[in-house]
Motif scaffolding. Structure first.
Motif, PDB file in Angstrom:
ATOM      1  N   GLU A   1       6.586   5.994 -19.904  1.00  0.00           N
ATOM      2  CA  GLU A   1       7.388   6.393 -18.676  1.00  0.00           C
ATOM      3  C   GLU A   1       7.251   5.265 -17.528  1.00  0.00           C
ATOM      4  O   GLU A   1       5.944   4.991 -17.540  1.00  0.00           O
ATOM      5  CB  GLU A   1       7.335   7.856 -17.979  1.00  0.00           C
ATOM      6  CG  GLU A   1       8.486   8.687 -18.054  1.00  0.00           C
ATOM      7  CD  GLU A   1       8.100  10.066 -17.014  1.00  0.00           C
ATOM      8  OE1 GLU A   1       8.518   9.990 -16.129  1.00  0.00           O
ATOM      9  OE2 GLU A   1       7.545  10.960 -17.758  1.00  0.00           O
ATOM     10  N   ALA A   2       8.003   4.614 -17.037  1.00  0.00           N
ATOM     11  CA  ALA A   2       7.658   3.737 -15.905  1.00  0.00           C
ATOM     12  C   ALA A   2       8.112   4.242 -14.625  1.00  0.00           C
ATOM     13  O   ALA A   2       8.943   4.909 -14.447  1.00  0.00           O
ATOM     14  CB  ALA A   2       8.424   2.591 -15.977  1.00  0.00           C
ATOM     15  N   VAL A   3       7.111   4.047 -13.757  1.00  0.00           N
ATOM     16  CA  VAL A   3       7.379   4.560 -12.344  1.00  0.00           C
ATOM     17  C   VAL A   3       7.696   3.428 -11.276  1.00  0.00           C
ATOM     18  O   VAL A   3       7.052   2.785 -11.542  1.00  0.00           O
ATOM     19  CB  VAL A   3       6.056   5.449 -11.639  1.00  0.00           C
ATOM     20  CG1 VAL A   3       6.530   5.883 -10.456  1.00  0.00           C
ATOM     21  CG2 VAL A   3       5.920   6.711 -12.850  1.00  0.00           C
ATOM     22  N   GLU A   4       8.631   3.588 -10.680  1.00  0.00           N
ATOM     23  CA  GLU A   4       9.093   2.332  -9.776  1.00  0.00           C
ATOM     24  C   GLU A   4       9.415   2.842  -8.371  1.00  0.00           C
ATOM     25  O   GLU A   4      10.210   3.958  -8.243  1.00  0.00           O
ATOM     26  CB  GLU A   4      10.031   1.449 -10.469  1.00  0.00           C
ATOM     27  CG  GLU A   4      10.300   0.283  -9.599  1.00  0.00           C
ATOM     28  CD  GLU A   4      11.294  -0.653 -10.281  1.00  0.00           C
ATOM     29  OE1 GLU A   4      10.959  -1.301 -11.382  1.00  0.00           O
ATOM     30  OE2 GLU A   4      12.297  -1.091  -9.690  1.00  0.00           O
ATOM     31  N   VAL A   5       8.791   2.362  -7.502  1.00  0.00           N
ATOM     32  CA  VAL A   5       9.406   2.577  -5.993  1.00  0.00           C
ATOM     33  C   VAL A   5       9.621   1.340  -5.429  1.00  0.00           C
ATOM     34  O   VAL A   5       8.893   0.168  -5.390  1.00  0.00           O
ATOM     35  CB  VAL A   5       8.280   3.260  -5.323  1.00  0.00           C
ATOM     36  CG1 VAL A   5       8.621   3.534  -3.836  1.00  0.00           C
ATOM     37  CG2 VAL A   5       8.247   4.796  -6.127  1.00  0.00           C
ATOM     38  N   GLU A   6      10.662   1.097  -4.666  1.00  0.00           N
ATOM     39  CA  GLU A   6      11.042   0.210  -3.913  1.00  0.00           C
ATOM     40  C   GLU A   6      11.100   0.844  -2.344  1.00  0.00           C
ATOM     41  O   GLU A   6      12.170   1.704  -1.979  1.00  0.00           O
ATOM     42  CB  GLU A   6      12.246  -0.797  -3.858  1.00  0.00           C
ATOM     43  CG  GLU A   6      12.595  -1.753  -2.612  1.00  0.00           C
ATOM     44  CD  GLU A   6      13.570  -2.745  -3.192  1.00  0.00           C
ATOM     45  OE1 GLU A   6      13.785  -2.929  -4.505  1.00  0.00           O
ATOM     46  OE2 GLU A   6      14.062  -3.487  -2.263  1.00  0.00           O
TER      47      GLU A   6
ATOM     48  N   LYS B   1       0.860  -0.993  -0.076  1.00  0.00           N
ATOM     49  CA  LYS B   1       0.083  -0.049   0.062  1.00  0.00           C
ATOM     50  C   LYS B   1       0.931   1.239   0.014  1.00  0.00           C
ATOM     51  O   LYS B   1       0.777   2.079  -0.838  1.00  0.00           O
ATOM     52  CB  LYS B   1      -0.938  -0.057   1.174  1.00  0.00           C
ATOM     53  CG  LYS B   1      -1.676   1.204   1.337  1.00  0.00           C
ATOM     54  CD  LYS B   1      -2.657   1.081   2.645  1.00  0.00           C
ATOM     55  CE  LYS B   1      -3.835   2.105   2.657  1.00  0.00           C
ATOM     56  NZ  LYS B   1      -3.309   3.294   3.437  1.00  0.00           N
ATOM     57  N   ASN B   2       1.996   1.371   0.827  1.00  0.00           N
ATOM     58  CA  ASN B   2       2.808   2.286   0.976  1.00  0.00           C
ATOM     59  C   ASN B   2       3.625   2.599  -0.414  1.00  0.00           C
ATOM     60  O   ASN B   2       3.614   3.687  -0.751  1.00  0.00           O
ATOM     61  CB  ASN B   2       3.757   1.978   2.096  1.00  0.00           C
ATOM     62  CG  ASN B   2       4.770   3.316   2.327  1.00  0.00           C
ATOM     63  OD1 ASN B   2       4.573   4.188   2.326  1.00  0.00           O
ATOM     64  ND2 ASN B   2       5.946   2.884   2.216  1.00  0.00           N
ATOM     65  N   SER B   3       4.060   1.679  -0.871  1.00  0.00           N
ATOM     66  CA  SER B   3       4.883   1.792  -2.210  1.00  0.00           C
ATOM     67  C   SER B   3       3.889   2.189  -3.208  1.00  0.00           C
ATOM     68  O   SER B   3       4.131   3.108  -4.151  1.00  0.00           O
ATOM     69  CB  SER B   3       5.579   0.583  -2.596  1.00  0.00           C
ATOM     70  OG  SER B   3       6.637   0.057  -1.717  1.00  0.00           O
TER      71      SER B   3
END
Lengths: 296, 798, 194
Positions: free
Chosen positions: B627-632, B572-574
């Motif tokens: 564009e790709a958005v990625e978060v870890e 959820k946070n990511s």
């Protein structure tokens, strides 16, 4: 390990004569467990699956000749009338998958005191048809079990069939386990009324080194029934007779404590099953069938 | 192209049905369901590799012995055998492992401490060759006396199971054969006891339960060109495994790659390592892939079990039914190695009061080192044993006071604001009385169905079932109630966090989210829920769940009912972080078209950016383009703190979970056979993210509780400490004929501290099921029954 | 030794089979069909259930050599098996089992992908997914084979019938309730089609 695949009974006998250490395998429900768990590494496995005769049965005038490999499922489905005790016992065997493979020949071959068929065979009266290249013989069921997981077979003999007396009266079978299905017997009890001979026979499983009959209890009950004219008058068996029968059945046990149950529980449970199965069969004999029949 | 032809980024009205489907709260179906029903899902035991070898473990045949010598010469000489390894062949000085205390030898060193301890390992070209080779290894044991209970463990002259302990518990335990001790003291128990009109005591015994997951311990280790190894394995926590494996192999963690294979159930039994290090050692030694698969016999030795326990309880109550005090002492048998024993002690002590208000307590829980099989995590984790005891006590107290058993519980039930014996306030809903009310109000199953069914009746509905033991004789019905409390998540100051990598991009003209975590899917349905969370937060239809591996940060363990809370929280946070980035892109691209981009609360729904007023600002496809958005990112729940070692005070738990059961049983009182007719459950889940999965967890947990009530127990010979029933023939778990209908009522009272208000659910139903069944059997028989599982001989006095 | 038999309609041959190997081992490790599961290898759990000449058996208890020349259906072939049964009129009457002849006359068609996506499922497979009867899934293949065979024999089973037919299949995750739901659902859907 060698895998022997005889295509006929004669070939099987020849193979067994040549390799007396060969372990017969039919349903595989005992042998394969031992192999999978590395408890046993036989030199030879003797596959009996290709011998169709072993999966057949014949209903005769006096008895049923039941092929050693007739699966329990077939006994339940086809022989309820002739062999009600054995049909009930068959229904308590493990699970549908196991009943589709296992047969009475395997129970007899393994001769475990916990084999489900034994009490029913003892109560009904049966002979085990065994054969070797030397010839064939009939072993009365009472003489078949010789010790813990030992039987009267010679090293070169195979079990071909069991000849079981057709029921001439009600039969019952009861088995205690700590689960409601798929369980090895803590103890089991078979009872058959034989109105033609005015006798009662019993069989006890898992409560002695071998499957046994409660002969003293049978003799007591036979006498009591005779004395009271019960076979003719069809009276309810008095509670004191039933109780003494049950106590004598419990007394016929020689059980041990193990992970499945204690010796004293086994004795107790055999007594309870003896009383109940006597009640059920006697009620049935009197023509007032108990409301709830075992399903087979 | 926007659907209505208006300029990109300008608002349009949201049309009906554009809400995201398959989000949280829906019973979406498992993403792995098709693979699992077609037989294509790759479990760890299904792994196969060209040219692979089979590993086999030689285990000790005795429980406690010095190893005088090991001779492997015959084994290694066998054709088809590629490697035989013992302690002496381990590559580094790190030769022990363990979850908290590194006291477990990879291979026995000079001594074995329990039956079935690994002594040597073999790799060969066929499992039978490996078995035969293992059988040829000659181990000469000099047997030692066995320690099997508290008396033998804490005797002044007792042999120490572990000499020279240097773990952080040894300083506060009264004896080196005690792993950990946790007292909890609050109020003044002696003074409070004076107020009691009734005092009830009991000595309770809880048998050793096995997780009995169906997929055996197994995996495949493949050596890699860089000198590392890739391990495909079924586990509950990849990174915990990794942390324990790499040092033993002498490899940096980067050279031990781990991928989660299909996991055939876990229930706590895969928290500790089993075959992981052995397979890697053999693969690195032989340079070939090595597969290890335990059979069921070995599985009983291959993982820890639920701690058997002795519990002494003393409660007091006033005439009007108020609990006055609790004194209790819980002795858990941890077996030969520590595993999760310290944390189990923390749970058993801090939850020993149950979901009740008791201000004055004197509690002590300890775990022993013995030569019995090691015990550790299993669903319910310390709370199960306590629940069995305190719920038996509640019935006795109610009877003593002369109150209805449910009303007595309700009168003493905790609620939001109650102070736990640890001094921690219960700061979210605790609907204990309400759960009891609900199970009590559920319709009762019809009376003795086998009677009313007349001719149609069959023995399948009676105790004994197909075994045809009764046609109604001796059968008595009984009803019992129980309720329990379980903590959720890791407690006592553990840094409990998870990591989620979420990526959003346009693939084939559609916005797609990809979720990558190291969460072990063990059957619970975490993968289903992660996709639902991503849909809800990112407004996409398509979510790809990447296989769990160590290429992403730790997700923590799939245990403690924590994954939906913690890894769900991380996802959820990511997703929220990804959403912010997506909105930034949107603002950059389209912000000038409409003021709502700057002023409104923006959401992602149905593949679009919408305002909280329901106006569509843009399609995600147009916002993202290529564009790709990625978060870890890591996410952690609020911190907890350790319990004081002397008083047990501390903010130790992050959340509690509650369930109540009503059991209806029929007992053949003459033969001592039990048929459970119905096990109704009510549980508060905070928020049901996937109602179908929630019900599945509750019913499954309930059934495991039923098992340990009437049949499940690993039996250890007290004279030899050897396991007597390591098989499914003699360790019985419930079949479908032993399992009743399990009606479930789900309450959703939000916990404001948790994502979506959810509550961890997996364990609570395992707690109260067992005491409810026992209570029902007591009701039917009038017997006291202070041990579980209850066996026919206990019910018949034989 | 060499063992030749038919699996899911295709002739198969396994070489260098150790005489103590089970049918289960041969399927899983030699024929690349690991769908049948190895949970207990003692006939207690049913997760290795296959049909041998039409009859459900525990493949862990069938010696490999015993299947020479025989027909085996595994979970991997269940969808096609059910489809072909339906095409030939299935078992709507409830009176028929699968005769050996039927089993031998049956041949599998290929699956379209490795991932299972787009796979055509048998009614009982679909029902297990829909009813939430799958959790860890390890018991599922055996249950599917057993449940499918029961529904073939008995299209309108009572709850007691279902429980009895599945009493040889252990599940540790679900508590069996959703499995009951799944089989009831499959039976109901089967009834609708007929």
């Amino acid at each position: 390990m060698d895998f022997l695949r005889p295509a006929s009974w004669e070939e099987a006998l020849a193979a067994k004569a040549e390799h007396p250490t060969a372990v017969p395998i039919a349903g595989g429900t005992d042998v394969m467990v031992e192999i999978n768990f590395d408890h046993r590494r036989p030199e030879y496995l003797l596959d009996l699956n290709r011998i169709g005769d072993l999966e057949e049965w014949e209903v005769g005038a006096e008895s049923v000749r039941l092929g050693a490999s007739v699966p329990y499922t077939k006994i339940m489905e086809n022989l309820r009338g002739e062999l009600p005790g054995l049909a009930l016992a068959s229904h308590t065997v493990a699970s549908p998958q196991i009943r589709n493979r296992g047969g009475v020949g395997g129970n007899l071959g393994t001769a475990s005191p916990a084999g489900d068929a034994h009490p029913a065979l003892l109560a009904a009266g049966a002979e085990v048809e065994v054969e070797s290249v030397r010839g064939s013989r009939l072993i009365p069921i009472d003489e078949f079990y010789t010790g813990v997981k030992r039987n009267a077979l010679a090293a070169d003999e195979l079990i071909r069939a069991v000849r079981i007396k057709k029921a001439d009266g009600p039969q019952q079978y009861s088995k205690v386990g700590t689960r409601n299905a798929m369980v090895i017997a803590v103890c089991a009890f078979g009872l058959a009324l034989h109105p033609e001979t005015r006798t009662v026979r019993t069989g006890i499983g898992s409560a002695a080194p071998t499957p046994v009959r409660a002969k003293v209890a049978e003799e007591f009950l036979n006498a009591a029934l005779e004395e009271g004219g019960f076979w003719d008058n069809g009276k309810i068996i008095t509670p004191s007779v039933a109780k003494q029968f049950a106590d004598l059945c419990a007394g016929a046990c020689n059980p041990i404590d193990d992970v499945r149950g204690t010796a004293s529980y086994r004795r107790h449970a055999v007594g309870v099953m003896a009383r109940r199965t006597l009640t059920w069969t006697w009620e049935s004999y009197r023509g007032t069938a108990a409301r709830t029949e075992g399903v087979a | 192209m926007p659907s209505n032809g208006a300029p990109i980024g300008t608002p349009t009205k949201v049309t009906q049905g554009s809400k995201t489907k398959g989000g949280i709260g829906e019973s979406t179906l498992r993403p792995d369901g098709t693979l699992k029903v077609t037989g294509e899902f790759a479990y760890s035991s299904d792994m196969w590799h060209e040219d692979m070898l089979w590993g086999q473990i030689l285990r000790s045949t005795v429980a406690h012995a010095e190893i005088v010598s090991i001779d492997t010469s015959e084994a290694i000489a066998m054709p088809g055998v590629y490697a035989v390894m013992t302690y002496d062949d381990l590559p580094t000085d790190v030769r022990n492992y363990g979850l908290e205390i590194q006291d477990t030898p990879v291979l026995a060193h000079g001594k074995v401490r329990h039956h079935g301890e690994p002594v040597a390992i073999v790799a060969a070209d066929h499992p039978e060759t490996a078995r035969r080779a293992a059988a040829k290894i000659k181990v000469d044991y000099r047997e030692l006396p066995v320690i099997t209970d508290e008396a033998s463990a804490t005797a002044p002259d007792a042999i120490l199971i572990h000499e020279g302990r240097d773990d952080h518990h040894v300083g506060h335990v009264p004896h080196p054969n005690i792993v950990h001790r946790q007292p909890i003291v609050r109020g003044n128990v002696e003074e409070a006891a004076k107020k009691a009109d009734f005092v009830v005591t009991g000595e309770y015994t809880f048998g050793m339960q096995d997780q009995a997951f169906l997929g055996p311990e197994s995996g495949l280790a493949v050596p890699e060109e860089d000198g590392g190894v890739h391990l495909y394995v079924a586990t509950q926590w990849l990174h915990s495994d990794l942390r324990q494996i790499a040092p033993v192999l002498g490899l940096p963690e980067s050279k031990v790659r781990m991928t989660l294979s299909g996991v055939g159930g876990a229930f706590g039994g895969r928290e500790d390592l089993s075959m992981q290090i052995h397979a890697c050692l053999l693969a690195l030694r032989t340079g070939k892939p090595v597969k290890i698969v335990y059979n069921r016999f070995e599985s009983f030795f291959g993982h820890v079990h639920r701690h058997p326990a002795k519990l002494h309880y003393e409660h007091g109550a006033t005439k009007d039914g108020r609990l006055t005090h609790l004194k209790c002492r819980i002795v858990l048998d941890g077996g030969a190695y520590a595993s999760a024993s310290p944390a189990v002690v923390g749970n058993a002590s801090s939850l020993s009061v149950g979901p009740y208000v008791v201000d004055d307590v004197d509690i002590e829980a300890i775990a022993l080192y013995t030569n019995n099989p090691p015990c550790g995590a299993m669903r319910g984790f310390g709370a199960v044993q306590a629940c069995f005891a305190y719920e038996a006590q509640m019935d006795k107290l109610a009877d003593a006071v002369g109150m209805d058993r449910v009303e007595f519980r309700q009168l003493n039930a905790m609620e939001q604001g109650t102070i736990m014996p640890t001094g921690q306030p219960v700061d979210s809903p605790a609907p204990v009385a309400e759960l009891l009310r609900r199970v009590k109000a559920m319709p009762m199953p019809p009376e003795q169905q086998w009677l009313s069914a007349g001719e149609e009746a069959d023995v399948r509905q009676l105790p004994g079932g197909l075994s045809n033991t009764t046609h109604g004789e001796g059968v008595v019905r009984g009803v019992g109630y129980a309720v329990g409390i379980k903590n959720v998540g890791f407690s006592e100051g553990f840094d409990d966090y998870s990591t989620a990598r979420v990526r959003m991009e346009v693939i084939a003209g559609e916005p797609v989210a990809t979720v990558h975590t190291a969460m072990a899917e063990v059957g619970q349905g975490g993968v289903t829920v992660h996709a639902q969370i991503a849909r809800t937060e990112l407004g996409v239809a398509q979510v790809t769940i990447r296989p769990a591996d160590t290429q992403v940060g730790s997700a923590g363990s799939t245990s403690a009912s924590r994954q939906t809370y913690v890894t769900g929280g991380a996802v959820k946070n990511s997703c929220e972080l990804v959403r912010e980035k997506v909105l930034e892109i949107g603002r950059r691209r389209f912000g000038s078209y409409h003021p709502a981009w700057a002023t409104a609360e923006l959401l992602l729904e149905g593949g679009k950016v919408v305002t909280d007023g329901g106006e569509v600002l843009a399609d995600l496809v147009d916002v993202l383009e290529d564009e790709a958005v990625e978060v870890e990112a890591e996410w952690r729940h609020r911190p907890t703190e350790a319990f004081d070692l002397r008083t047990g005070q501390g903010f130790g738990h992050v959340q509690y979970s509650f369930a109540a059961h009503r059991a209806v049983v029929e007992v053949d009182t003459e033969l001592g056979l039990v048929k459970v007719i119905e096990l109704a459950c009510a549980q508060d889940v905070g928020k049901a993210l996937n109602p179908l999965s929630v019900i599945g967890q509750i019913q499954g947990g309930t059934t495991q509780g039923l098992g340990v009530a009437v049949m499940e127990e690993i039996i250890v010979d007290p004279k030899t400490a050897k396991v007597k029933n390591p098989s499914f023939t003699d360790y019985l778990i419930p079949t479908i004929l032993d399992t009743p209908t399990i009606p479930v009522e789900v309450l959703e009272l939000a916990d404001d501290h948790a994502p979506y208000g959810l509550r961890g659910i997996g364990e609570a139903p395992t707690l109260s099921s067992t005491p409810a069944v026992l209570a029902a059997i007591r009701d039917a028989t009038g017997l006291e029954l202070n041990r579980t599982p209850v066996r026919p001989e206990h019910l018949t006095g034989t | 030794m060499r063992v030749s038999f038919t699996v899911n309609g295709r002739p198969q041959e396994a070489d260098d089979v150790w005489e103590g190997e089970s049918l289960l081992y041969v399927l899983r490790e030699r024929l690349g069909l690991p769908g049948s599961k190895n949970a207990c290898e003692q006939g207690e759990c049913g997760s290795c259930t296959v049909r041998l000449d039409g009859v459900p058996v525990c493949s862990c208890l069938v010696a490999a050599g015993q299947v020479e020349g025989r027909e085996v259906v595994t979970v991997e072939g269940l969808a096609d098996f059910a489809k072909q049964r339906a095409e030939r009129g299935g078992c709507a009457s409830g009176a028929c089992g699968t005769s050996l002849q039927d089993a031998q006359g049956w041949a599998a068609q290929g699956q379209d992908s490795q991932t299972g996506e787009g796979a055509e499922l048998s009614p009982v497979q679909q029902a297990f997914i829909d009813a939430g009867a799958v959790q860890c899934g390890f018991c599922t293949p055996g249950l599917l084979v057993a449940a499918d065979e029961m529904l073939e024999r008995n299209p309108n089973p009572s709850d007691a019938d279902i429980r009895e037919a599945l009493s040889g299949n252990l599940c540790r995750c679900t508590g069996y309730e959703t499995i009951m739901d799944a089989v009831r659902l499959a039976a109901a859907r089967q009834g609708e089609v007929v």
